[in-house]
Design a protein around this motif. Sequence first.
Motif, PDB file in Angstrom:
ATOM      1  N   LYS A 164     -13.017  -8.865  -1.514  1.00 39.76           N
ATOM      2  CA  LYS A 164     -12.128  -8.790  -0.346  1.00 39.76           C
ATOM      3  C   LYS A 164     -11.089  -7.642  -0.556  1.00 39.76           C
ATOM      4  N   LYS A 165     -10.466  -7.791  -1.735  1.00 42.55           N
ATOM      5  CA  LYS A 165      -9.448  -6.814  -2.124  1.00 42.55           C
ATOM      6  C   LYS A 165      -9.866  -5.599  -2.384  1.00 42.55           C
ATOM      7  N   ARG A 191     -12.497  -4.278  -1.548  1.00 41.94           N
ATOM      8  CA  ARG A 191     -13.124  -3.361  -0.197  1.00 41.94           C
ATOM      9  C   ARG A 191     -11.667  -2.725   0.408  1.00 41.94           C
ATOM     10  N   LYS A 192     -10.606  -3.584   0.507  1.00 44.68           N
ATOM     11  CA  LYS A 192      -9.277  -3.364   1.003  1.00 44.68           C
ATOM     12  C   LYS A 192      -8.614  -2.237   0.341  1.00 44.68           C
ATOM     13  N   PHE A 193      -8.708  -1.964  -0.889  1.00 41.85           N
ATOM     14  CA  PHE A 193      -8.001  -1.048  -1.635  1.00 41.85           C
ATOM     15  C   PHE A 193      -8.904   0.283  -2.077  1.00 41.85           C
ATOM     16  N   PRO A 206       1.106  -1.200   0.120  1.00 37.78           N
ATOM     17  CA  PRO A 206      -0.173  -0.022   0.059  1.00 37.78           C
ATOM     18  C   PRO A 206       0.723   1.122   0.000  1.00 37.78           C
ATOM     19  N   TYR A 266     -10.265  -4.715  -8.837  1.00 34.53           N
ATOM     20  CA  TYR A 266     -10.269  -3.758  -7.569  1.00 34.53           C
ATOM     21  C   TYR A 266     -11.370  -2.756  -7.696  1.00 34.53           C
TER      22      TYR A 266
END
Length: 316
Positions: A196-197, A199-201, A155, A221
């Motif tokens: 999942k990724k 939401r994370k990014f 990140p 993404y």
Amino acid sequence: MSLRKVVSVSLGSSKRNKTVQAELLGQQFEISRIGTDGDFGKALATLRELDGKVDAIGLGGIDVFLYVGEREYAIRDGLRLMRAVKKTPVVDGSGLKWTLEREVVHHLARETDILPPATRVLMVSATDRFGMAQAFIDVGCETVFGDLIFVLGVPFRIRTIRQLSILARLLLPFISKLPFRLLYPTGKKQDIQDEKKARKFAPFFEGMDVIAGDWHLVRKYLPLDLKGKIIITNTTTKADVDLLRERGAGYLVTTTPEFDGRSFGTNVLEGVFVALIGKPWREIPREEYMALLKKLNFKPRIVRLNQPRDNTSLSG
């Protein structure tokens, strides 16, 4: 009039396969895409089967050469595919990424209201489209390069070309030797979003006016809410356009022209150019690509999907 055949052999999903016919500069072309669903062995076999039977081959779903500044980096898996072809010219689209995509950004800044100075751009990966990356900087955009974020899962926002160049020199000699499937979605992974990724990014997309770069990285993404955002990418299908419209994107800009309702990848178009020019791709300077682009008068495809940010409108 003889029919010239250009085929893209892709590690991507076979669901995106398409064959069209087009006339360019008085030449008739049959342009096809063959997806191998991430099966490297199948891609090798398909390339060997086509070798000597078509006018040019494009490699899709994978890079062979990455350019950052004037430095060239070769992807090992991409080289394996390219070297399987002995007779037919084979290209990966990198020559047109440097020329066509750079010109697209300048066209948008010069001829439309899409890229005013200080536009906030998130480019999901710049090492595979350095021409586009440099152009965003040149026209005054506030640009973030997401190579570490979306390719390696680190990140960290890259904010300058100098940072990008330093990281490329440090990392690409090692990254280029990894199996390509670890770096980029291939096969069925292109049809599935990693929620999942995503939401994370999602925070990396917030506050951005433009999302740019490779479509499959963008899609992997893609945030649920794209209200008013502009997507600048390479190749999309009708389903991709519908997805962007559903999520509220303002405009879609594709860098390659549309054939029969579909934009193809730069590797396909570069294959067409090599067939038209009639020289080995290594012997074609960027200036010759630019001259051919001007002769063909290609313009980016701009599609209004929903009400864009701040009532942005096109002028040109």
